[in-house]
Design a protein around this motif. Structure first.
Motif, PDB file in Angstrom:
ATOM      1  N   CYS A 262       0.607  -1.433  -0.121  1.00 30.65           N
ATOM      2  CA  CYS A 262       0.044  -0.023  -0.176  1.00 30.65           C
ATOM      3  C   CYS A 262       0.697   1.580   0.411  1.00 30.65           C
ATOM      4  N   ASP A 263       2.238   1.038   1.476  1.00 28.15           N
ATOM      5  CA  ASP A 263       2.582   2.503   1.072  1.00 28.15           C
ATOM      6  C   ASP A 263       3.879   2.755   0.185  1.00 28.15           C
ATOM      7  N   TRP A 264       4.087   1.343  -0.445  1.00 27.03           N
ATOM      8  CA  TRP A 264       5.108   2.042  -1.640  1.00 27.03           C
ATOM      9  C   TRP A 264       4.622   0.868  -3.412  1.00 27.03           C
TER      10      TRP A 264
ATOM     11  N   GLU B 295       1.854   3.484  -4.871  1.00 28.60           N
ATOM     12  CA  GLU B 295       2.210   5.043  -4.680  1.00 28.60           C
ATOM     13  C   GLU B 295       3.267   5.025  -5.785  1.00 28.60           C
TER      14      GLU B 295
ATOM     15  N   LYS C 140       1.150   5.257  -9.688  1.00 26.16           N
ATOM     16  CA  LYS C 140       0.099   5.633  -9.869  1.00 26.16           C
ATOM     17  C   LYS C 140       0.436   6.754 -11.234  1.00 26.16           C
TER      18      LYS C 140
ATOM     19  N   SER D  36       8.049  11.390  -8.822  1.00 26.13           N
ATOM     20  CA  SER D  36       6.865  11.284  -8.022  1.00 26.13           C
ATOM     21  C   SER D  36       6.758  11.448  -6.691  1.00 26.13           C
ATOM     22  N   LEU D  37       7.376  10.494  -6.285  1.00 25.37           N
ATOM     23  CA  LEU D  37       7.726   9.991  -4.326  1.00 25.37           C
ATOM     24  C   LEU D  37       8.282  11.155  -3.421  1.00 25.37           C
TER      25      LEU D  37
END
Length: 894
Positions: free
Chosen positions: A660-662, A665, A668, A790-791
């Motif tokens: 979920c967190d990596w 993201e 996306k 993005s991250l």
């Protein structure tokens, strides 16, 4: 994708519906199938008086995890359910119910009482089963049994008759544990010892004068006792034959005051020379050790107590008094006679009945016993030779052997009406005892045709001891018995190892010639947040059904297993249940994200998601597939070792953090900022594939939410329950890609930390330069440029081998093999940047010092595995490189 998940996960709207679906589809049911390997668990049958408590919830969650996992692995998994008649607990409950109606048990008579008992069982006996269903328990309810059903009754009778014929069951006068409140005998396992503040009364008995034959007024024998009232039944005092202080007393006797009679002085090695005065009063009828001494010396056995713990006619003037009132009067009378030496405060262990908490009274009574010396041998051998494994091994084996090494014959008769009535019949004419499966027609001794059945019932644990094979049809040699026995795992609390586990083991060997199970997995108690045992008196009990109502069964199950290690107690915190619910919401929202994007992809391209060609998978896709692959292997290994808490923590961390967190993201930008159909298909296929496999790993722990998502996100299979457990495959091991993405993750974390320290808002984009002389590292950032930008909140990402064109005031982030520069001097306090680098330098100095001291420590170098030494050397090299980069950066800023 046509289906849609609700906006928020609502357990109430889902759990009952899904459970009914599983029942309707017969997913829990198992039949003999020789094409599959059986995997069997028998449920520890809950009492019909029971209300689901946290111990049940933990116990059954663990069993359900194992059974669901094995079902998914392709085993023919049977979880055999049922309930226990619980003699004492049920009889007490029914008596209380009748009392409220103004009815006395004895007014009804035995048959009338049993009618009421069966009515009570019909009304309340199924309550705990419906509660277990709320928890998600996937028992084969078509096979539900009751320890007093016809089949179990047949098995119990068969065992009693058979063991009596072999001489293992006998009737005899022995000292037993008597509960004066429940008015029945209880076994040693049902006695709980609790520390109580009491007294030691130091008393002296006059020696008999050899010349006058009367009690001496100058010579006395002093001793101490915690139960002075039992002196009314004394038939000797004892000394140790090796005690030189008392050699002159051999063959003499003392005067028993209050009772006013002469009793002998006996010599016995049971007496501890070191304890007190080395003199012990002997009351064979009221102390197990004294009973044995009495047998050795042919002493009279004088019972001074009624069944309700009042003094009987043998107590003379004290007859009719309660035991504690008698104690008080006796002490006063001894004091008046000058025979009370002193009263000493004394804390000691007192035996109490685990059910009603009354102090147990050892009494000599005629009871039925199981002779244990031979029966216990195969049970000891099976554990010693590893035929049966106890988990946690070392701790539970110690407890096990402590019990088996000190085992006494098991008192199995109970003075109750509810239970299996003892199949022994007494001839009304001559009193002959006949043990048979049914009432005899004629007395073998005198020919009389009238018999009276023994009024006692059997200890509840006698029938429970047969549970693993009686539930499969024994004594009939059924196909079920041949196929599903021996069972595989017994899951139970460590507190019933004596009552149940050991008795099932010796019963299995005696009746079946085979162990009842291969492994016993023990769990601890569920305590409150302060570490206290949950109890009615403390008012700290937590109702699992209330937790399920508020948070859902999945959240409760996850809470009970997370951090749980075999045999260890755990503390229950509501905050942890909320965390578990939040985790459910997290995977629910991730699933909705995937389904929504899959639908949008289909609308936009007119295509469904397909398995991509290998070359279409990006390094980040391979990274998450490889991490999942490792998770599958690790989790399966943990579960094979029954490390359920460790296993679920791994899938929890994977889903929450890596997926979920990596990963979400990371994909996306591919989904939203490009028109790359192949790339988007690869991303969506990977998202869906990884989620589905992770849901399968999570399913045994959180069955409801995983089923709801699974049935909505794919169409190929009808239920996650009967889907295949994921397996590790070499073609999904992408070590190179794993290493590459870990480099990017380290860079993102570093940049985010720096920006956070400088209070730079995420909306403020800045250019990021990646500088490294390693072409492979630069390639990693080039391939991951889209999501890395993005991250890391980058307006652009540039990769280069040196610092050319980078402003002197750029902020740096040092990672292994590279330095990242962010030129936003206008947002940066240079002094703060120097301070930050100095802190980093100090940290690296500490790490280098620690590493240096380990690698120069001869003890470490000689004892540590080579892999550990190599790992430490690699760390040291990494820290040196990072230190060099930090120092270089500091020099450029000064």
């Amino acid at each position: 994708m046509a289906r849609e998940l609700a906006k928020t996960y609502d357990p109430k709207g889902i759990e009952d519906r899904l459970y009914q679906k599983w029942l309707d589809k017969k997913y829990f049911h198992a039949e003999v199938d020789h094409s599959k390997t059986p995997f069997t668990i028998v449920i520890p049958p809950p009492n019909i008086t029971g209300q689901l408590h946290m111990g049940h919830a933990l116990d059954n969650t663990m069993q359900d995890i194992l059974i669901r996992w094995k079902r998914m692995q392709g085993y023919n998994a049977l979880w055999q359910p049922g309930t226990d008649h619980a003699s004492i607990a049920t009889e007490v409950r029914i008596i209380e119910t009748l009392k409220k109606q103004g009815i006395d048990k004895h007014d009804l008579g035995r048959e009338g009482f049993l009618e009421k008992a069966w009515e009570w069982k019909k009304e309340y006996g199924g309550r705990i089963i419906s509660q277990l269903k709320k928890l998600g328990s996937s028992c084969d309810w078509d096979r539900e049994r009751f320890t007093m059903d016809e089949g179990c009754n047949k098995a119990v009778t068969e065992v009693f008759v058979k063991m009596h014929e072999k001489g293992y069951i006998y009737k005899g006068k022995r000292i037993i544990n008597w509960c004066p409140i429940c008015n029945t005998s209880i076994s040693d396992a049902e006695v709980e010892y609790e520390e109580q503040a009491g007294h030691l009364w130091h008393i002296k008995y006059p020696l008999m004068d050899k010349e006058t034959g009367k009690p001496s007024t100058t010579e006395f024998l002093e001793f101490a006792t915690t139960r002075p009232e039992t002196m009314l039944g004394d038939t000797a005092v004892a000394i140790n034959p090796d005690d030189e202080r008392y050699t002159h007393l051999k063959g003499r006797s003392v005067w028993l005051p209050l009772v006013n009679k002469e009793i002998p002085i006996v010599e016995d090695t049971y007496v501890d020379v070191e304890f007190g005065t080395g003199v012990v009063k002997i009351t064979p009828a009221h102390d197990p050790n004294d009973f044995e001494v009495g047998k050795r010396h042919n002493l009279d056995v004088i019972n001074i107590m009624n069944d309700d713990a009042t003094i009987n006619e043998n107590g003379g003037e004290y007859a009719g008094l309660d035991r504690y009132e008698a104690r008080k009067r006796i002490v006063e009378d001894l004091d008046k006679l000058g025979l009370l030496v002193e009263i000493e405060d004394y804390t000691h262990n007192v035996g109490t009945h685990d059910r009603c908490k009354a102090t147990i009274e050892p009494l000599v009574k005629e009871q039925w016993f199981v002779k244990m010396d031979e029966l216990i041998k195969p049970a000891v051998k099976a554990v010693k030779e590893g035929d049966i494994k106890l988990i946690p091994q070392e701790r539970m084996e110690k407890v096990y052997y402590n019990w088996t090494d000190n085992i006494r014959d098991w008192c199995i008769s109970r003075q109750l009406w509810w239970g299996h009535r003892i199949p022994a019949y007494y001839c009304d004419e001559c009193g002959e005892t006949v043990v048979a499966k049914s009432m005899p027609e004629k007395c073998p001794k005198c020919g009389c045709t009238h018999f009276t059945q023994d009024p006692d019932t059997l200890d509840t644990w006698f029938s429970s001891a047969l549970w693993p094979f009686e539930t499969l049809g024994w004594p009939d040699q059924t196909e079920d018995l041949k196929y599903f026995y021996p069972t595989d795992v017994l899951v139970t609390g460590y507190d019933i190892i004596f009552f149940w586990v050991i008795r099932m083991i010796f019963s299995g060997f005696e009746q079946m010639g085979e162990k009842p199970f291969k492994t016993v997995l023990f769990h601890g108690l569920v305590r409150d947040s302060q570490g206290r045992k949950m109890s009615k008196s403390l008012g700290n009990g937590i109702d699992p059904l209330e937790v399920i109502d508020r948070y859902g069964a999945d959240a409760l199950r996850l809470t009970l297993i997370t951090g749980n290690a075999p045999g260890n107690d755990m503390r229950f915190y509501y905050e942890r249940v909320e965390n578990s619910r939040n985790f459910g919401n997290k995977i629910w929202n991730a699933s909705r994200f995937i389904m929504m994007n899959a639908d949008q992809f289909a609308e936009k391209t007119g295509k469904t998601i397909e398995k991509p060609a290998a070359e279409d998978l990006l390094p980040v896709d391979k990274w998450i597939l490889s991490r999942l692959n490792t998770l599958v292997k690790d989790m399966t290994d943990n579960m094979d070792r029954f490390e359920l808490g460790i296993a679920v923590q791994k899938v929890y961390d994977f889903l929450w953090e890596e997926f979920c967190d990596w990963y979400i993201e990371m994909v996306k930008p591919r989904l939203y900022a490009t028109d790359d159909v192949k790339g988007q298909n690869a991303a969506l296929w990977t998202l869906k594939t990884v989620l589905i496999d992770a849901l399968k790993l999570l399913h045994p722990y959180m069955p409801f939410i995983t089923e709801e998502i699974f049935c909505n996100i794919q169409d190929e299979e009808e239920s996650i329950m009967i889907s295949k457990w994921p397996e590790y495959t070499a073609d999904r091991a992408f070590t190179e890609e794993e290493n590459a993405i870990e480099i990017i993750k380290a860079a993102v974390k570093g940049i985010r930390n720096v920006r956070s320290e400088m209070n730079v808002a995420p909306s403020k984009k800045a250019e990021v330069f990646v500088v490294s002389d390693d072409a492979n590292i630069l390639k990693v950032f080039e391939e991951g440029r889209l999501f890395f930008a993005s991250l890391s909140y980058a307006s652009d990402v540039k990769t280069q081998s040196d610092k050319t064109g980078i402003a002197d005031d750029a902020v740096s982030v040092v990672i292994a093999g590279a330095t990242l520069y962010i030129p936003f001097a206008e947002l940066v306090d240079i002094a703060a940047e120097i301070e930050r680098l100095q802190k980093e330098k100090a940290r690296l100095q500490g790490e280098l010092k620690r590493s240096e001291s380990m690698l120069t420590n001869e003890k470490f170098l000689s004892k540590a595995p080579q892999a550990k030494i190599d790992e430490e050397k690699a760390k040291q090299e990494k820290y040196k490189q990072m230190m060099s980069q930090v120092e270089e950066r500091l020099n450029s800023l000064s």
